[in-house]
Scaffold this motif. Structure first.
Motif, short mmCIF file in Angstrom:
data_model
loop_
_atom_site.label_atom_id
_atom_site.label_comp_id
_atom_site.label_asym_id
_atom_site.label_seq_id
_atom_site.Cartn_x
_atom_site.Cartn_y
_atom_site.Cartn_z
N TYR A 1 -118.60 35.94 -53.97
CA TYR A 1 -118.58 36.52 -55.32
C TYR A 1 -117.21 36.26 -55.93
CZ TYR A 1 -122.85 39.14 -54.23
OH TYR A 1 -124.14 39.49 -53.91
N GLN A 2 -117.20 36.14 -57.26
CA GLN A 2 -115.93 35.89 -57.92
C GLN A 2 -115.73 36.82 -59.10
OE1 GLN A 2 -115.78 31.58 -58.70
NE2 GLN A 2 -114.31 31.45 -57.03
N GLY A 3 -114.45 37.11 -59.37
CA GLY A 3 -114.05 37.93 -60.50
C GLY A 3 -112.54 37.93 -60.58
N LYS A 4 -111.99 38.28 -61.70
CA LYS A 4 -110.56 38.28 -61.88
C LYS A 4 -109.91 39.32 -60.97
CE LYS A 4 -106.54 37.35 -63.62
NZ LYS A 4 -105.84 36.11 -63.23
N MET A 5 -109.03 38.86 -60.05
CA MET A 5 -108.44 39.76 -59.06
C MET A 5 -106.96 39.99 -59.33
SD MET A 5 -110.27 38.72 -55.45
CE MET A 5 -112.05 38.94 -55.28
N THR A 6 -106.54 41.21 -59.02
CA THR A 6 -105.13 41.59 -59.10
C THR A 6 -104.62 41.81 -57.69
OG1 THR A 6 -105.51 42.68 -61.23
CG2 THR A 6 -103.49 43.25 -60.04
N TRP A 7 -103.51 41.17 -57.33
CA TRP A 7 -103.05 41.22 -55.94
C TRP A 7 -101.56 40.92 -55.86
CZ3 TRP A 7 -101.31 36.40 -54.08
CH2 TRP A 7 -101.66 35.30 -54.87
N THR A 8 -101.00 41.22 -54.68
CA THR A 8 -99.59 40.95 -54.40
C THR A 8 -99.51 40.25 -53.04
OG1 THR A 8 -98.91 42.94 -55.60
CG2 THR A 8 -97.31 42.00 -54.05
N PRO A 9 -98.72 39.19 -52.91
CA PRO A 9 -98.55 38.55 -51.59
C PRO A 9 -97.98 39.54 -50.58
CG PRO A 9 -97.63 37.20 -53.35
CD PRO A 9 -97.93 38.51 -53.96
N TRP A 10 -98.43 39.45 -49.34
CA TRP A 10 -97.90 40.32 -48.29
C TRP A 10 -97.25 39.52 -47.17
CZ3 TRP A 10 -101.63 38.90 -44.70
CH2 TRP A 10 -102.92 38.64 -45.20
N GLY A 11 -96.82 38.31 -47.51
CA GLY A 11 -96.11 37.47 -46.55
C GLY A 11 -95.74 36.15 -47.18
N THR A 12 -95.15 35.28 -46.37
CA THR A 12 -94.61 34.03 -46.92
C THR A 12 -95.17 32.78 -46.26
OG1 THR A 12 -92.75 34.20 -45.37
CG2 THR A 12 -92.46 35.17 -47.56
N THR A 13 -95.89 32.91 -45.15
CA THR A 13 -96.30 31.73 -44.39
C THR A 13 -97.58 31.11 -44.95
OG1 THR A 13 -97.44 33.20 -42.85
CG2 THR A 13 -95.23 32.46 -42.24
N ASP A 14 -97.84 29.87 -44.52
CA ASP A 14 -99.07 29.18 -44.90
C ASP A 14 -100.25 29.76 -44.12
OD1 ASP A 14 -97.76 27.50 -46.64
OD2 ASP A 14 -97.35 25.98 -45.10
N ALA A 15 -101.42 29.26 -44.46
CA ALA A 15 -102.65 29.78 -43.85
C ALA A 15 -102.72 29.47 -42.36
CB ALA A 15 -103.86 29.20 -44.56
N GLN A 16 -103.24 30.43 -41.61
CA GLN A 16 -103.60 30.27 -40.20
C GLN A 16 -105.12 30.28 -40.13
OE1 GLN A 16 -101.06 30.21 -37.70
NE2 GLN A 16 -99.61 30.23 -39.40
N ASP A 17 -105.72 29.19 -39.63
CA ASP A 17 -107.17 29.06 -39.65
C ASP A 17 -107.77 29.07 -38.25
OD1 ASP A 17 -107.15 28.84 -42.44
OD2 ASP A 17 -106.84 26.67 -42.34
N TYR A 18 -109.11 29.20 -38.22
CA TYR A 18 -109.90 29.15 -36.98
C TYR A 18 -109.40 30.19 -35.96
CZ TYR A 18 -111.52 24.79 -39.01
OH TYR A 18 -112.05 23.87 -39.88
N ILE A 19 -109.20 31.40 -36.45
CA ILE A 19 -108.71 32.48 -35.60
C ILE A 19 -109.90 33.16 -34.93
CG2 ILE A 19 -107.36 34.62 -35.59
CD1 ILE A 19 -106.24 33.65 -38.35
N PRO A 20 -109.84 33.40 -33.61
CA PRO A 20 -110.95 34.09 -32.95
C PRO A 20 -111.09 35.52 -33.44
CG PRO A 20 -109.09 33.81 -31.45
CD PRO A 20 -108.77 33.02 -32.66
N GLY A 21 -112.35 35.97 -33.55
CA GLY A 21 -112.59 37.33 -34.02
C GLY A 21 -113.98 37.79 -33.64
#
Length: 203
Positions: free
Chosen positions: A81-101
């Protein structure tokens, strides 16, 4: 006195029942035994968002874009789903992908104004717990900033998603909870005022 107490409790109960429960999803980051454990639970309000199709995406954490997708890496059923979002960054690093969960795919890609939920999710219904585990990681190594961060959409005054990193203090009680607490204190006060004083007996 009994009737007075019952009236007080009944009136507060009606206020508690009338207070609407706002949909909210909470995501918590914690350092545990040399790893970062991420867990999410709660419900999401889809009102005002536009369904844009299916797409699971990979599990990810992107602090700079306020993005986190929880769940089992093999999970394949999710809607976007998409819509105009308001947010604040909570860190500085690039994306970490394929994380087990574990659990269903659910999360937010705030920099893309995108919400991800399980297929056929009904707005406001409770979601099960979804998790991620980043092995051999710390807040410092990922550039995470401790604190509480909100993501909201379509002009909402309160966050629909709250991201808690590290210790952020106790949760704030909801209005209905405050009402019950105040009623309890009031009832105790009434009982104490109406209790007859004890007479001292001379020895």
């Amino acid at each position: 006195m009994k009737n007075l107490l019952l009236t007080m409790l009944a009136s507060v109960g009606s206020v508690a029942a009338a207070a609407p429960a706002q949909a909210a999803y909470n995501i918590t980051f914690a350092e545990v035994d040399g790893n970062i454990q991420v867990s999410g639970s709660g419900s999401l309000d889809l009102a005002g968002l536009v369904a844009t199709g299916q797409g699971t995406g990979t599990t990810t954490i992107y602090p700079g874009g306020a993005a986190v997708l929880l769940g089992d890496r093999a999970y394949t059923n999710a809607d976007t789903y998409q819509g105009k979002m308001t947010w604040t960054p909570w860190g500085t690093t690039d994306a970490q992908d394929y994380i087990p969960g574990t659990g269903q795919r659910v999360g937010v890609l705030a920099y893309y104004n995108t919400l991800v939920v399980p297929t056929a999710y009904r707005s406001g219904t409770e979601l099960g717990v979804s998790t991620l585990t980043l092995a051999n990681a710390t807040f410092a190594s990922l550039g995470l900033k401790t604190g509480s961060y909100g993501v909201s959409w379509n002009g909402a005054s309160t966050p629909q998603i709250t991201i808690n990193i590290g210790s952020t203090g106790g949760a704030v009680p909801e209005p209905a909870t405050w009402g019950l607490m105040i009623a309890g204190f009031g009832a105790i006060g009434v009982v104490m005022r109406r209790r007859p004083p004890r007479l001292a007996v001379a020895s």
